[in-house]
Scaffold this active site. Structure first.
Site, short mmCIF file in Angstrom:
data_model
loop_
_atom_site.label_atom_id
_atom_site.label_comp_id
_atom_site.label_asym_id
_atom_site.label_seq_id
_atom_site.Cartn_x
_atom_site.Cartn_y
_atom_site.Cartn_z
N ASP A 264 1.06 -1.18 -0.16
CA ASP A 264 0.12 0.10 0.11
C ASP A 264 0.91 1.21 0.00
O ASP A 264 2.04 1.14 0.25
CB ASP A 264 -1.10 -0.05 1.33
CG ASP A 264 -2.19 0.69 0.74
OD1 ASP A 264 -2.28 1.53 -0.15
OD2 ASP A 264 -3.18 0.61 1.54
C1 BGC Z 1 -5.11 3.06 0.09
C2 BGC Z 1 -5.38 2.02 -0.96
C3 BGC Z 1 -5.16 2.56 -2.26
C4 BGC Z 1 -3.74 3.24 -2.60
C5 BGC Z 1 -3.39 3.95 -3.76
C6 BGC Z 1 -3.97 3.93 -0.16
O1 BGC Z 1 -3.86 4.99 0.57
O2 BGC Z 1 -5.21 2.61 1.18
O3 BGC Z 1 -6.49 1.55 -1.02
O4 BGC Z 1 -5.28 1.56 -3.47
O5 BGC Z 1 -4.02 4.50 -1.47
O6 BGC Z 1 -3.97 5.11 -4.08
#
Ligand code: BGC
Length: 719
Positions: A264
């Site tokens: 993530d």
């Molecule tokens: C979120 C994810 C997301 C990623 C990219 C993160 O802050 O937890 O769910 O896919 O950002 O945008």
């Protein structure tokens, strides 16, 4: 696994040619200039791509922009390796569908698949080749804002959602021009964050992991999901980004996942803040060792892995393995054959806009849950004056919800617009009265004047889109601002009131549901929200939506879900020392599966066979359903199982199936639930699957409310 041509020769050749920096580049994904969560330098990105330091980009879409980036990688980097282009296509790309929690309320896997297909077509047309969806976190805590992104509280539902979404995004051939790689996230148990606070720690038993949090991911892997993203959370003290037991042993070895694990956003660097790594080198080595292939946004692989290598924390073979997986995904996506195929303005996609809007309207109205209705709905046809009150009555941007993809507020239909369209003869007296989350009451007096004057009041209350979603936990998940005061004042006028609640979670609604003549949960429904809501209000569409989460009375009942084990002192035992609250009911305000229709359905009879079954048998359960109401409609029935006596205490109700039937007034029909007896296996005390002989009870009904379940008992015989 979805098809895809992998040219191993090319992968081996590239690996042999790559410098360490180029390898680490393939393992790094950076936000492009159009970052959602913060600015990044376009110049910096271009240089990274040229130098082979960026194997993927995120948060970028649009044919021209993505082609320009691919061209840099292909023509100006030494090895010319195409880019992964990732984007969060959570519930639609340009055509926005209901938030996942709302879409789950349709309990319709074919629809879940179709919306993902359409979203993939639109996203691919915009140059995206990978999405960070589906989100598969079982969520039982409405304080947690990300419940909005989830398919709700039940692992069986989440597993069906996983399969449908993977099929929809990836189609049967990942290399197809309109297919994109799906990412099952957030692996795992993120929904169990402490006290519903986003990013907080998670403590769960291995039983809970295996029974509740892992099955949706197992289903995604079995459906051929291309990627998995570990969550920001830890599980029992080990951050998921570094969780060897879960990422390597369970995901790769036990489940056989061969795809790409992508971290993530910045999560690898956060291993330092989480207290398990002293520097980037340690953080990077922990993540790589656990099996994380791509570092999203932290720079830990680029900056930390060289030091980790020289300190002996990781080996080049581990890096090569990860690079090989990333290149294999690019192969499967067909990027080496034609990196520009996605992102070409596809006239076909443009021409299907009408169909996509129709689908958005259909899924949105199917997601609406009629929570309560004393008969005021559907609205009478001869209404002259309608008071349309509240901050969500004409709020296009809010309809998009917290992950709007590339959706535009200007493309959203509001309730006010749709109502004016549907009822041209009626006078619509519109007044927002209050803001969503401020204390300005200056519009209330005008609103009350309108209400006094109207035949019916439509009271559109709820959260703003960004009060749910990521980093949007709420300790008091009720109506924000002074909306409760507005509701009280309107309800005191003694006019018929329909409460229309927009939210990303079940909201705590003291008195409102009881006092309003009808209440609808309308979540965030996307581009066609207004049309969908008005279709239900007018009866043009008979509501079918059912709650995919239990709806609590109050925060004190949270976390809450239907599938719980029996206590030795049940609340309904009548004993003073029972498992209950002394200040509120133990039952929720609305159970899982609740949702009314304008029709009235009954389960007239329930049959199951064979009376005695063995593990390899197929159990057949059939319910006869009748529509006793005045409207044609669709009934949804749930099949639950209880194993009353087992070597390990089993939940009172476990969901095993969902079935639907459309019936004309006065019509009856049979709903069938085929069930392999083996699905009654459970994990024994040693966590190994067991099939235990004895009595099993099968319940069928419209929700998890025990009062409305028909029951039949069968007996399992040993093998
Ligand atoms: C979120 C994810 C997301 C990623 C990219 C993160 O802050 O937890 O769910 O896919 O950002 O945008």
């Amino acid at each position: 696994m979805a098809k895809g041509r992998v040219n191993m020769g090319r992968i081996d050749r590239l690996l042999a040619e790559m410098t360490l920096e180029e390898k680490l580049g393939q393992l790094s994904m950076s936000a492009a200039e159009f970052a959602v969560t913060g600015p990044t330098s376009a110049q910096g990105i271009a240089e990274s791509i040229r130098a082979g330091r960026a194997g993927g980009l995120l948060n970028i879409w649009g044919g021209e922009r993505t082609r320009a980036m691919q061209r840099l990688a292909l023509e100006e980097s030494r090895l010319g390796i195409p880019l992964l282009i990732g984007f969060d296509v959570l519930h639609g790309h340009k055509t926005i569908f209901p938030i996942p929690l709302a879409e789950a309320a349709t309990f319709a896997p074919l629809l879940w698949e179709r919306t993902a297909r359409v979203a993939a077509e639109e996203a691919a047309c915009d140059g995206v080749n990978m999405t960070f969806a589906p989100m598969l976190d079982v969520a039982r805590d409405p304080r947690w804002g990300r419940i909005a992104e989830s398919p709700g509280e039940d692992p069986w539902v989440a597993a069906r959602f996983a399969e449908a979404k993977v099929r929809g995004f990836q189609s049967s051939d990942l290399a197809a021009v309109d297919a994109i790689a799906a990412t099952a996230k957030h692996f795992c148990a993120y929904g169990a964050v402490l006290a519903g606070r986003d990013y907080a720690p998670v403590d769960v038993s291995e039983r809970l992991l295996r029974e509740v949090y892992l099955p949706p991911f197992a289903a995604a892997v079995a459906a051929g999901c291309a990627a998995v993203m570990p969550g920001f959370n830890d599980v029992n003290g080990v951050p998921m980004t570094a969780h060897v037991d879960l990422l390597r042993d369970w995901l790769r070895q036990e489940s056989g996942f061969e795809g790409v694990v992508i971290s993530d956003y910045n999560a690898i660097a956060e291993l330092m803040t989480q207290g398990v790594a002293v520097d980037l080198a340690e953080a990077a080595s922990l993540a790589l060792t656990a099996g994380v292939d791509i570092d999203m946004m932290s720079g830990a692989y680029l900056c930390g892995l060289p030091a980790a290598l020289s300190r002996g924390l990781v080996g080049m073979d581990q890096i090569d393995l990860a690079v090989g997986r990333v290149l294999a995904l690019k192969e499967r996506l067909g990027l080496f054959e034609d990196p520009y195929r996605r992102g070409s303005q596809n006239a076909l996609v443009a021409s299907r806009r009408g169909l996509r809007r129709d689908l958005a309207r259909d899924v949105a109205r199917r997601a609406i849950v009629l929570l309560a209705n004393d008969g005021v709905l559907p609205l009478a046809r001869d209404l002259r004056k309608i008071a349309l009150i509240g901050p969500l009555a004409d709020a296009a941007a809010e309809m998009l919800g917290p992950w709007p993809g590339a959706g535009q507020a200007g493309d959203c239909v509001t309730i006010r617009q749709a109502l004016t369209e549907a009822l041209p003869e009626a006078e619509i007296l519109y007044e927002p009265a209050v803001g969503i989350d401020d204390r300005d009451a200056s519009g209330v007096a005008a609103a009350l004047r309108f209400c006094r004057d109207a035949d019916v009041v439509l009271l559109c209350l709820g959260e703003s889109a960004h009060m749910s979603g990521e980093a949007a936990s709420r300790a008091k998940p009720g109506l924000p601002g002074i909306q409760n005061d507005l509701a009280r004042a309107v309800l005191a006028l003694d006019r018929p009131v329909v409460a229309i609640i927009g939210s990303g979670r079940p909201l705590i609604l003291p008195d409102l549901v009881e006092k309003a003549q009808a209440t609808l949960a309308t979540w965030f429904l996307g581009s066609e929200a207004g049309h969908a809501i008005v279709d239900v209000l007018t009866g043009a569409f008979n509501p079918v939506g059912r709650l995919p989460v239990t709806w609590p009375h109050d925060v004190g009942q949270i976390p809450i879900n239907f599938s719980v084990r029996q206590t030795g002192r049940p609340a309904d035992s009548g004993a003073p020392y029972a498992s209950k609250y002394i200040d509120m009911p133990t039952e929720p305000l609305f159970p899982f599966g609740h949702g009314l229709s304008y029709s009235c359905f009954i389960v007239a009879s329930l049959h199951a066979e064979p009376e005695c079954f063995r593990p390899d048998d197929e159990i057949s359960i059939a319910a006869e359903v009748s529509n006793l109401g005045p409207f044609a409609g669709e009934e949804t029935l749930f099949l639950f199982v209880r194993d009353p006596i087992a070597s390990v205490a089993r939940p009172l109700l476990e969901l095993k199936g969902v079935a639907k039937i459309a019936l004309a007034p006065g019509e009856s029909g049979i709903l069938r639930f085929p069930l392999p007896a083996r699905s009654l296996c459970f994990l024994g005390a040693d966590l190994a699957p067991r099939f235990e002989p004895g009595e099993f009870r099968f319940f069928v009904g419209p929700s998890a409310d025990p009062a409305h379940l028909a029951c039949v008992t069968l007996r399992a015989l040993s093998d």
